[in-house]
Write an enzyme that holds these catalytic residues in place. Structure first.
Site, PDB file in Angstrom:
ATOM      1  N   LYS A  35       0.843  -1.212   0.000  1.00 31.11           N
ATOM      2  CA  LYS A  35       0.000   0.000   0.000  1.00 31.11           C
ATOM      3  C   LYS A  35       0.875   1.258   0.000  1.00 31.11           C
ATOM      4  O   LYS A  35       2.093   1.170   0.254  1.00 31.11           O
ATOM      5  CB  LYS A  35      -0.903  -0.020   1.241  1.00 31.11           C
ATOM      6  N   TYR A 255      18.473  28.740   9.593  1.00 35.72           N
ATOM      7  CA  TYR A 255      17.288  29.460  10.078  1.00 35.72           C
ATOM      8  C   TYR A 255      17.181  29.364  11.587  1.00 35.72           C
ATOM      9  O   TYR A 255      17.328  28.285  12.165  1.00 35.72           O
ATOM     10  CB  TYR A 255      16.019  28.846   9.477  1.00 35.72           C
TER      11      TYR A 255
HETATM   12  C1  LIG Z   1      -0.054  -1.844   6.795  1.00 30.98           C
HETATM   13  C2  LIG Z   1      -0.660  -3.108   7.275  1.00 30.98           C
HETATM   14  C3  LIG Z   1       0.120  -4.263   7.457  1.00 30.98           C
HETATM   15  C4  LIG Z   1       1.627  -4.257   7.377  1.00 30.98           C
HETATM   16  O1  LIG Z   1       2.155  -3.759   8.593  1.00 30.98           O
HETATM   17  P1  LIG Z   1       3.751  -3.631   8.812  1.00 30.98           P
HETATM   18  O2  LIG Z   1       3.869  -3.134  10.193  1.00 30.98           O
HETATM   19  O3  LIG Z   1       4.215  -2.639   7.810  1.00 30.98           O
HETATM   20  O4  LIG Z   1       4.301  -4.971   8.582  1.00 30.98           O
HETATM   21  C5  LIG Z   1      -0.533  -5.436   7.760  1.00 30.98           C
HETATM   22  N1  LIG Z   1      -1.875  -5.467   7.917  1.00 30.98           N
HETATM   23  C6  LIG Z   1      -2.650  -4.364   7.773  1.00 30.98           C
HETATM   24  C7  LIG Z   1      -4.124  -4.472   7.969  1.00 30.98           C
HETATM   25  C8  LIG Z   1      -2.073  -3.148   7.469  1.00 30.98           C
HETATM   26  O5  LIG Z   1      -2.836  -2.057   7.348  1.00 30.98           O
END
Ligand SMILES: *Cc1c(COP(=O)(O)O)cnc(C)c1O
Length: 364
Positions: A35, A255
């Site tokens: 994702k 800055y």
């Molecule tokens: C993003 C996500 C994962 C992966 O989690 P990580 O900590 O990146 O391994 C697994 N399950 C769901 C439902 C997620 O949203």
């Protein structure tokens, strides 16, 4: 001299990390979580790299699933939040994507759907994250309703672990018991483990594990224990020194003048800043690698530049390569200085940073 700011993703590292996930959970199938543009590493390049080794992919929404099918990838794809509106069921069916069902209204979408190609669903159980999903005691009834729907294909169970990143915390076992209680009398495959569960909690492996961050080579753990999983950072974020100057004791840098030179010292300017996704909140003292030597940032991060204390590498000159994170400098370490996590650093690399792909194991 070009600006030199770029990210390089090693496809061999992605494959290596997936193999670590598989070895850690040998009895489970692997859903590679890609994702949010493959955690900032590029959706399609990551998907193509892992296509031969992943049993399935997980993305958030149809917009992330469509390009995978358009690229000809035929793996199982799980939409982690299911549909966002009833009309999406038809496209999910057409794409052959699985849907998470986490809310009553999503059950109703299936109940009132016209006939069509059945869609496999993942019934989301809220075992303790208290974000999405059905309370354990409601699961048998939701399962019964879904099983009665013509548009529902296979039904599987999913839950998400809230505290598996702390290897010393018993909460994961409580979640496991809640999940067992929810599905106890029901047939169907189960998926619980994120990266932390995959690596550290074998009792959560179930039928499918869902590693995300570990595929990109960052440790999911936040418990301060020294053991690091045998992962390889997939991304190197690098830039170059565009200026090197000798500063005097008492000179203020950048800055707000938040850093004062304690003695005469060389300070370098690196062509990367928050406009490239480097965290503006990284304080003075955040590590970088200048020509392979560990040095530290000084002063505030600007949009296009940041400054580095060159005392550990007085030989460094304009043009010298600077690594902001990658091999030799885990993104987790930078994230800790900046008060965030590697996940966010990866997702925030901006579009102006060219993303290159290499494969250090490709032959020929
Ligand atoms: C993003 C996500 C994962 C992966 O989690 P990580 O900590 O990146 O391994 C697994 N399950 C769901 C439902 C997620 O949203």
């Amino acid at each position: 001299m070009t600006r030199g700011t770029r990210a390089t993703v090693d496809c061999a590292a992605l494959r290596h990390n997936l193999a670590v996930a598989r070895r850690s959970a040998p009895s489970a199938r692997v859903i590679a979580v890609i994702k949010s543009n493959g955690y900032g590493h590029g959706l399609l390049p990551v998907a193509r790299t892992l296509a031969a080794d992943a049993d399935a992919f997980a993305v958030t929404c149809l917009d992330e699933a469509r390009p995978l099918r358009e690229a000809g990838l035929d793996q199982r794809i799980v939409l982690l939040e299911g549909v966002y509106e009833p009309a999406e069921l038809a496209e999910a069916g057409a794409l052959g994507a699985d849907l998470v069902v986490h809310a009553d209204w999503q059950v109703e979408v299936f109940e009132s759907a016209a006939s069509g190609r059945p869609v496999d669903v993942w019934l989301k159980v809220d075992s303790g994250m208290h974000r999405l999903g059905f309370a354990p005691e409601r699961v048998p009834d939701i399962h019964r309703r879904l099983a009665a729907c013509g548009r529902v294909g296979e039904i599987r169970f999913m839950t998400h672990l809230a505290r598996a990143d702390d290897r010393d915390c018993g909460y994961t076992r409580d979640q496991l018991s809640a999940m067992d209680r929810a599905c106890e009398a029901l047939a169907g495959e189960r998926s619980l483990a994120n990266s932390a569960g995959t690596l550290a909690w074998p009792e959560t492996h179930g039928d499918w594990v869902r590693p995300g961050i570990m595929l990109y080579g960052a440790s999911p753990f936040c418990d301060g224990r020294p053991e690091r999983p045998p992962l390889r950072p997939a991304m190197v974020l690098e830039s170059r020194l565009v200026a090197v100057s000798q500063r005097r004791a008492g000179d203020l840098i950048g800055y707000g003048g938040t850093y004062t030179c304690p003695e005469p010292m060389p300070v370098g300017v690196v062509s990367i800043g928050y406009g490239d996704g480097y965290p503006r909140h990284a304080p003075s003292g955040t590590p970088v690698l200048v020509g392979g030597v560990r040095a530290r940032t000084v002063g505030r991060v600007s949009m296009d530049m940041l400054c580095v204390d060159l005392r550990p590498c007085t030989q460094a000159r304009e043009g010298e390569r600077v690594v902001l994170w990658g091999e030799g400098l885990p993104a987790e370490e930078v994230a800790e200085h900046a008060g965030t996590i590697a996940y966010e650093l990866f997702c925030h690399v901006t579009a102006r940073v060219p993303m290159n792909y290499v494969d250090t194991e490709a032959n020929g």
